[in-house]
Design a protein around this motif. Structure first.
Motif, mmCIF file in Angstrom:
data_model
loop_
_atom_site.group_PDB
_atom_site.id
_atom_site.type_symbol
_atom_site.label_atom_id
_atom_site.label_comp_id
_atom_site.label_asym_id
_atom_site.label_seq_id
_atom_site.Cartn_x
_atom_site.Cartn_y
_atom_site.Cartn_z
ATOM 1 N N LEU A 79 6.760 19.291 -0.445
ATOM 2 C CA LEU A 79 5.975 19.532 0.612
ATOM 3 C C LEU A 79 6.225 20.587 1.486
ATOM 4 C CD1 LEU A 79 5.003 15.930 1.900
ATOM 5 C CD2 LEU A 79 3.191 17.437 0.807
ATOM 6 N N PRO A 80 5.571 21.144 1.980
ATOM 7 C CA PRO A 80 5.756 22.504 3.107
ATOM 8 C C PRO A 80 6.475 21.687 4.218
ATOM 9 C CG PRO A 80 3.600 22.886 2.168
ATOM 10 C CD PRO A 80 4.048 21.382 1.650
ATOM 11 N N LEU A 81 7.363 22.421 4.856
ATOM 12 C CA LEU A 81 7.958 21.796 6.057
ATOM 13 C C LEU A 81 7.053 21.275 7.102
ATOM 14 C CD1 LEU A 81 10.795 21.082 7.543
ATOM 15 C CD2 LEU A 81 10.790 23.315 8.177
ATOM 16 N N GLY A 82 6.010 22.134 7.419
ATOM 17 C CA GLY A 82 5.050 21.688 8.422
ATOM 18 C C GLY A 82 4.340 20.468 8.155
ATOM 19 N N ASP A 83 3.889 20.441 6.779
ATOM 20 C CA ASP A 83 3.208 19.171 6.401
ATOM 21 C C ASP A 83 4.106 17.773 6.654
ATOM 22 O OD1 ASP A 83 0.720 18.265 5.241
ATOM 23 O OD2 ASP A 83 1.768 17.445 4.011
ATOM 24 N N LEU B 163 -0.088 15.694 3.212
ATOM 25 C CA LEU B 163 -0.325 14.566 4.171
ATOM 26 C C LEU B 163 -1.382 15.065 5.002
ATOM 27 C CD1 LEU B 163 3.503 13.711 4.633
ATOM 28 C CD2 LEU B 163 1.753 12.562 3.149
ATOM 29 N N ASN B 164 -1.406 16.063 5.597
ATOM 30 C CA ASN B 164 -2.386 16.406 6.442
ATOM 31 C C ASN B 164 -3.722 16.669 6.125
ATOM 32 O OD1 ASN B 164 -0.619 16.810 8.958
ATOM 33 N ND2 ASN B 164 0.135 18.801 8.183
ATOM 34 N N ASP B 165 -4.074 16.366 4.934
ATOM 35 C CA ASP B 165 -5.381 16.519 4.365
ATOM 36 C C ASP B 165 -6.259 15.222 4.687
ATOM 37 O OD1 ASP B 165 -5.182 19.012 3.261
ATOM 38 O OD2 ASP B 165 -4.501 18.285 1.125
ATOM 39 N N ILE B 166 -5.402 14.203 5.231
ATOM 40 C CA ILE B 166 -6.141 12.948 5.404
ATOM 41 C C ILE B 166 -6.086 12.416 6.846
ATOM 42 C CG2 ILE B 166 -5.841 11.776 2.979
ATOM 43 C CD1 ILE B 166 -3.452 10.373 3.845
ATOM 44 N N PRO B 167 -6.853 11.881 7.403
ATOM 45 C CA PRO B 167 -7.057 11.510 8.892
ATOM 46 C C PRO B 167 -5.800 10.497 9.156
ATOM 47 C CG PRO B 167 -8.523 10.549 7.546
ATOM 48 C CD PRO B 167 -8.264 11.281 6.635
ATOM 49 N N THR B 168 -5.413 10.586 10.561
ATOM 50 C CA THR B 168 -4.116 9.880 11.138
ATOM 51 C C THR B 168 -4.472 8.249 10.692
ATOM 52 O OG1 THR B 168 -3.929 11.541 12.667
ATOM 53 C CG2 THR B 168 -3.073 9.335 13.051
ATOM 54 N N TYR B 169 -5.486 7.877 10.787
ATOM 55 C CA TYR B 169 -5.956 6.488 10.599
ATOM 56 C C TYR B 169 -5.523 5.748 9.188
ATOM 57 C CZ TYR B 169 -10.513 6.955 8.654
ATOM 58 O OH TYR B 169 -11.604 7.206 7.902
ATOM 59 N N MET B 170 -5.799 6.852 8.172
ATOM 60 C CA MET B 170 -5.786 6.600 6.852
ATOM 61 C C MET B 170 -4.041 6.536 6.363
ATOM 62 S SD MET B 170 -8.133 5.646 5.164
ATOM 63 C CE MET B 170 -7.736 5.754 3.303
ATOM 64 N N PHE B 171 -3.691 7.566 7.200
ATOM 65 C CA PHE B 171 -2.153 7.652 6.955
ATOM 66 C C PHE B 171 -1.074 6.718 7.264
ATOM 67 C CE2 PHE B 171 1.818 9.295 8.746
ATOM 68 C CZ PHE B 171 2.789 9.802 7.437
ATOM 69 N N ASN B 172 -1.496 6.277 8.759
ATOM 70 C CA ASN B 172 -0.919 5.419 9.325
ATOM 71 C C ASN B 172 -1.175 3.785 8.587
ATOM 72 O OD1 ASN B 172 0.169 7.043 11.288
ATOM 73 N ND2 ASN B 172 -1.326 6.710 12.635
ATOM 74 N N SER B 173 -2.127 3.761 7.807
ATOM 75 C CA SER B 173 -2.455 2.407 7.298
ATOM 76 C C SER B 173 -1.245 2.218 6.093
ATOM 77 C CB SER B 173 -3.798 2.243 7.026
ATOM 78 O OG SER B 173 -4.477 2.358 7.975
ATOM 79 N N PHE B 174 -1.012 3.218 5.397
ATOM 80 C CA PHE B 174 0.051 2.883 4.555
ATOM 81 C C PHE B 174 1.588 2.624 4.803
ATOM 82 C CE2 PHE B 174 -3.271 5.797 2.345
ATOM 83 C CZ PHE B 174 -3.282 5.205 1.366
ATOM 84 N N SER C 123 11.305 20.266 1.292
ATOM 85 C CA SER C 123 10.437 21.401 1.127
ATOM 86 C C SER C 123 11.015 22.301 0.135
ATOM 87 C CB SER C 123 10.316 22.250 2.672
ATOM 88 O OG SER C 123 11.717 22.707 2.709
ATOM 89 N N GLN C 124 12.275 21.765 -0.601
ATOM 90 C CA GLN C 124 12.871 22.536 -1.800
ATOM 91 C C GLN C 124 13.250 21.659 -2.677
ATOM 92 O OE1 GLN C 124 16.343 23.879 0.519
ATOM 93 N NE2 GLN C 124 15.108 25.421 1.788
ATOM 94 N N LEU C 125 12.560 20.663 -3.053
ATOM 95 C CA LEU C 125 12.719 19.785 -3.989
ATOM 96 C C LEU C 125 12.407 20.588 -5.277
ATOM 97 C CD1 LEU C 125 11.769 16.346 -3.063
ATOM 98 C CD2 LEU C 125 14.121 17.015 -3.346
ATOM 99 N N GLU C 126 13.175 20.269 -6.354
ATOM 100 C CA GLU C 126 12.644 20.839 -7.682
ATOM 101 C C GLU C 126 11.645 19.816 -8.381
ATOM 102 O OE1 GLU C 126 16.132 21.599 -10.110
ATOM 103 O OE2 GLU C 126 17.160 22.998 -8.379
ATOM 104 N N HIS D 241 0.713 -1.335 -0.002
ATOM 105 C CA HIS D 241 0.056 0.021 -0.082
ATOM 106 C C HIS D 241 0.757 0.961 -0.024
ATOM 107 C CE1 HIS D 241 -3.547 -2.524 0.627
ATOM 108 N NE2 HIS D 241 -3.124 -2.920 1.757
ATOM 109 N N THR D 242 0.494 2.128 -1.017
ATOM 110 C CA THR D 242 1.425 3.314 -1.090
ATOM 111 C C THR D 242 0.798 4.601 -1.083
ATOM 112 O OG1 THR D 242 3.059 1.922 -2.472
ATOM 113 C CG2 THR D 242 3.220 4.189 -2.859
ATOM 114 N N LEU D 243 1.373 5.594 -0.608
ATOM 115 C CA LEU D 243 0.843 6.919 -0.320
ATOM 116 C C LEU D 243 1.795 7.860 -1.411
ATOM 117 C CD1 LEU D 243 -1.564 8.865 0.370
ATOM 118 C CD2 LEU D 243 -0.182 9.304 2.314
ATOM 119 N N ILE D 244 1.296 8.423 -2.326
ATOM 120 C CA ILE D 244 2.210 9.474 -2.916
ATOM 121 C C ILE D 244 1.552 11.039 -2.534
ATOM 122 C CG2 ILE D 244 3.045 10.256 -5.203
ATOM 123 C CD1 ILE D 244 2.039 7.404 -6.061
ATOM 124 N N ALA D 245 2.597 11.819 -2.078
ATOM 125 C CA ALA D 245 2.116 13.161 -1.676
ATOM 126 C C ALA D 245 3.084 14.150 -2.574
ATOM 127 C CB ALA D 245 2.073 13.272 -0.235
#
Length: 364
Positions: A332-336, A313-324, A355-358, A18-22
């Motif tokens: 991504l922004p540093l905070g996210d 990443l913060n757009d999805i709930p914790t239980y979903m994020f942790n399942s990947f 947070s600085q990737l091209e 199971h893979t999450l791409i952000a």
């Protein structure tokens, strides 16, 4: 954990697929994801779902001799991707936007749902959004002795109630219903019927359209199947469409009708978590996606893989994020990006670099 110095990629070893791409928009997430799922074509049946565009998924059909497209993809992927054409079918769900198109590509099928697939509980979830409306729907089912009612039959009944004194009198014997509740439910039912998404008899389905046939698609694992809601002209019907589609997949898998491994690529996973007080038909989508994540390898006989993308990443709930268990992260922004610390110990300089990737660079 290791750092690949040649590609500047952080690799976290993973035991499950199971893979999450952000990644924020415009940095190569979508193109990379489409290339990623093509690796499984043939060994897994790949379904690309949750597309609302007629252009998404077209990467699958670009041959490597399309020089301008190859140059664009090489730029977006930092020369990592090697695009080629794959056998594919595009299934668009019927909607009012069809009137705006003069023609569709040859490999596009336009599909509809059979009303008989929709249970009474489904009807209640699609139409009733508060206690008064839910109570009224329960009353309607009681009046009909809890027999299965189609969307068309329900709409006809609501029309009778609003026009017939006899029907209103009978309804009052069962507790009644406020005229505003009746009119609201009738309006929603009419909206779904007019969308063209539901038909109650195969012989009545307009020519060139057909009922959704999951079995036919599963039997061809060498072809990638993309589902698009581009023809649907409003979010309400679009979400109802996704609810029925995912539920049909769950039903098909749980009935053990296939042993073919299935990969589901869900674009913009955050689409299903943006509403503060989501109606039940969206909550059911969330629950079924969670079921695939938690029990994917144990649903029926098929192995199941879920690949999903989201902008933050913060757009999805914790239980979903942790399942990947595997994460592909573009800019991504540093905070996210700090949410990744819940899964692994990552040096702060890596998160800062993230947070600085091209365009086309990622960590995984």
């Amino acid at each position: 954990m290791k750092l690949n110095k040649l590609t500047n990629v952080l690799i976290l070893q993973s035991k499950t697929p199971h893979t999450l791409i952000a990644g924020i928009s415009g940095y190569g997430k979508g193109v990379w994801a489409e290339s990623y799922v093509t690796k499984y074509i043939g060994d897994w049946k790949v379904f690309d779902i949750n597309s609302e565009s007629r252009g998404e998924g077209m990467f699958y059909r670009f041959a490597q001799d399309n020089r301008s497209m190859v140059d664009k993809i090489n730029y977006l992927s930092n020369d990592i991707l090697k695009p080629k054409a794959y056998p594919s079918e595009v299934i668009m769900f019927l909607g009012n936007n069809l009137k705006k198109l003069k023609q569709l590509p040859k490999n596009v099928k336009v599909c509809v749902f059979n009303e008989e697939w929709i249970t009474n509980e489904d009807l209640k979830n699609f139409l009733a959004f508060n206690e008064s409306q839910i109570g009224f729907m329960d009353t309607v089912f009681e009046i009909h002795d809890d027999m299965h009612i189609t969307l068309t039959e329900l709409y006809i009944y609501l029309m009778k109630v609003s026009q017939s004194g006899r029907e209103r009198a009978r309804l009052k014997e069962f507790g009644g219903g406020h005229y505003m509740t009746i009119n609201t439910l009738k309006r929603r039912a009419r909206s779904l019927l007019r969308s063209g998404l539901f038909w109650n008899d195969k012989k009545d389905v307009p020519s060139n359209f057909e009922y959704l046939d999951l079995e036919a698609s599963v039997k061809r694992p060498e072809i990638i199947t993309t589902y698009s809601r581009y023809l649907i002209d409003n979010p309400y019907t679009s979400y109802v469409c996704m609810n029925v589609l995912i539920k049909k997949f769950i039903e098909y898998i749980e009935l053990r009708e296939s042993e073919v491994p299935m990969l589901f690529y869900v674009r913009e996973l955050n689409d299903f978590y943006r509403m503060k007080d989501a109606p039940q038909y969206i909550i059911e989508i969330q629950e079924n996606l969670d079921k695939i994540l938690r029990k994917g390898r144990f649903l029926g006989k098929s192995k199941i893989m879920l690949v999903a993308d989201t902008q933050l990443l913060n757009d999805i709930p914790t239980y979903m994020f942790n399942s990947f268990n595997k994460y592909i992260i573009f800019r991504l922004p540093l905070g996210d990006s700090k949410r990744l610390l819940n899964k692994a110990t990552i040096p702060p300089q890596y998160l800062l670099a993230l947070s600085q990737l091209e365009v086309g660079y990622y960590m995984s």
